[in-house]
Design a protein around this motif. Structure first.
Motif, PDB file in Angstrom:
ATOM      1  N   ILE A  52      -1.871 -55.135   7.247  1.00  0.00           N
ATOM      2  CA  ILE A  52      -0.738 -55.447   6.363  1.00  0.00           C
ATOM      3  C   ILE A  52      -0.952 -54.968   4.930  1.00  0.00           C
ATOM      4  N   PRO A  53      -2.088 -55.249   4.276  1.00  0.00           N
ATOM      5  CA  PRO A  53      -2.244 -54.767   2.892  1.00  0.00           C
ATOM      6  C   PRO A  53      -2.142 -53.249   2.778  1.00  0.00           C
ATOM      7  N   HIS A  54      -2.690 -52.535   3.747  1.00  0.00           N
ATOM      8  CA  HIS A  54      -2.663 -51.077   3.703  1.00  0.00           C
ATOM      9  C   HIS A  54      -1.255 -50.539   3.963  1.00  0.00           C
ATOM     10  N   MET A  55      -0.523 -51.224   4.817  1.00  0.00           N
ATOM     11  CA  MET A  55       0.873 -50.847   5.060  1.00  0.00           C
ATOM     12  C   MET A  55       1.703 -51.061   3.795  1.00  0.00           C
ATOM     13  N   LEU A  56       1.478 -52.172   3.115  1.00  0.00           N
ATOM     14  CA  LEU A  56       2.213 -52.445   1.883  1.00  0.00           C
ATOM     15  C   LEU A  56       1.862 -51.442   0.786  1.00  0.00           C
ATOM     16  N   GLU A  57       0.578 -51.101   0.662  1.00  0.00           N
ATOM     17  CA  GLU A  57       0.168 -50.088  -0.325  1.00  0.00           C
ATOM     18  C   GLU A  57       0.850 -48.752  -0.048  1.00  0.00           C
ATOM     19  N   THR A  58       0.874 -48.361   1.219  1.00  0.00           N
ATOM     20  CA  THR A  58       1.505 -47.101   1.598  1.00  0.00           C
ATOM     21  C   THR A  58       3.001 -47.139   1.294  1.00  0.00           C
ATOM     22  N   MET A  60       4.578 -49.030  -0.952  1.00  0.00           N
ATOM     23  CA  MET A  60       4.815 -49.034  -2.396  1.00  0.00           C
ATOM     24  C   MET A  60       4.509 -47.679  -3.021  1.00  0.00           C
ATOM     25  N   ALA A  61       3.485 -46.999  -2.532  1.00  0.00           N
ATOM     26  CA  ALA A  61       3.152 -45.665  -3.050  1.00  0.00           C
ATOM     27  C   ALA A  61       4.259 -44.667  -2.747  1.00  0.00           C
ATOM     28  N   GLY A  62       4.986 -44.879  -1.663  1.00  0.00           N
ATOM     29  CA  GLY A  62       6.062 -43.971  -1.283  1.00  0.00           C
ATOM     30  C   GLY A  62       7.417 -44.353  -1.843  1.00  0.00           C
ATOM     31  N   ARG A  64       9.861 -44.329  -4.548  1.00  0.00           N
ATOM     32  CA  ARG A  64      10.085 -43.611  -5.812  1.00  0.00           C
ATOM     33  C   ARG A  64      10.588 -44.524  -6.922  1.00  0.00           C
ATOM     34  N   GLY A  65      11.481 -45.433  -6.591  1.00  0.00           N
ATOM     35  CA  GLY A  65      12.009 -46.356  -7.592  1.00  0.00           C
ATOM     36  C   GLY A  65      10.927 -47.239  -8.181  1.00  0.00           C
ATOM     37  N   PHE A  66      10.035 -47.714  -7.335  1.00  0.00           N
ATOM     38  CA  PHE A  66       8.931 -48.552  -7.807  1.00  0.00           C
ATOM     39  C   PHE A  66       8.000 -47.737  -8.698  1.00  0.00           C
ATOM     40  N   ARG A  67       7.649 -46.535  -8.247  1.00  0.00           N
ATOM     41  CA  ARG A  67       6.753 -45.681  -9.040  1.00  0.00           C
ATOM     42  C   ARG A  67       7.385 -45.344 -10.381  1.00  0.00           C
ATOM     43  N   LYS A  68       8.680 -45.036 -10.362  1.00  0.00           N
ATOM     44  CA  LYS A  68       9.388 -44.696 -11.599  1.00  0.00           C
ATOM     45  C   LYS A  68       9.389 -45.901 -12.553  1.00  0.00           C
ATOM     46  N   GLY A  69       9.652 -47.086 -12.014  1.00  0.00           N
ATOM     47  CA  GLY A  69       9.650 -48.303 -12.829  1.00  0.00           C
ATOM     48  C   GLY A  69       8.278 -48.632 -13.361  1.00  0.00           C
ATOM     49  N   THR A  70       7.253 -48.397 -12.572  1.00  0.00           N
ATOM     50  CA  THR A  70       5.882 -48.655 -13.000  1.00  0.00           C
ATOM     51  C   THR A  70       5.481 -47.697 -14.116  1.00  0.00           C
ATOM     52  N   MET A  71       5.853 -46.436 -13.961  1.00  0.00           N
ATOM     53  CA  MET A  71       5.529 -45.437 -14.993  1.00  0.00           C
ATOM     54  C   MET A  71       6.249 -45.773 -16.299  1.00  0.00           C
TER      55      MET A  71
END
Length: 81
Positions: A52-58, A60-62, A64-71
């Motif tokens: 589960i943690p690795h699935m969630l990391e994958t 979230m890494a994929g 784009r909206g989350f990555r854009k918001g984090t950046m």
């Protein structure tokens, strides 16, 4: 080792923090089937909860909206009180 087309590779060794959550029985059954396929693919038994943690990391890494918001949050200067 049998090569399969599952997306997740071997699990890395990490420090963990325990987190409890509830999910539908159908999702738990899917996780158990995925864990069985993962174990068969990499010749290493793995429990569904370890995936589960690795699935969630994958996921979230994929995302784009989350990555854009984090950046954007990292680029913004902290607000003064």
């Amino acid at each position: 080792m049998r090569v399969s087309s599952i997306r997740m590779g071997p699990l890395p060794k990490t420090q963990n923090i325990k987190l409890t959550f509830a999910c539908p029985a159908s999702l738990k059954a899917d996780l158990d089937r995925y864990a069985a396929l993962h174990a068969q693919t990499y010749d290493e038994a793995v429990d569904a909860t370890a995936l589960i943690p690795h699935m969630l990391e994958t996921f979230m890494a994929g995302d784009r909206g989350f990555r854009k918001g984090t950046m954007a949050a990292k680029a913004s200067p902290p607000k003064q009180p």
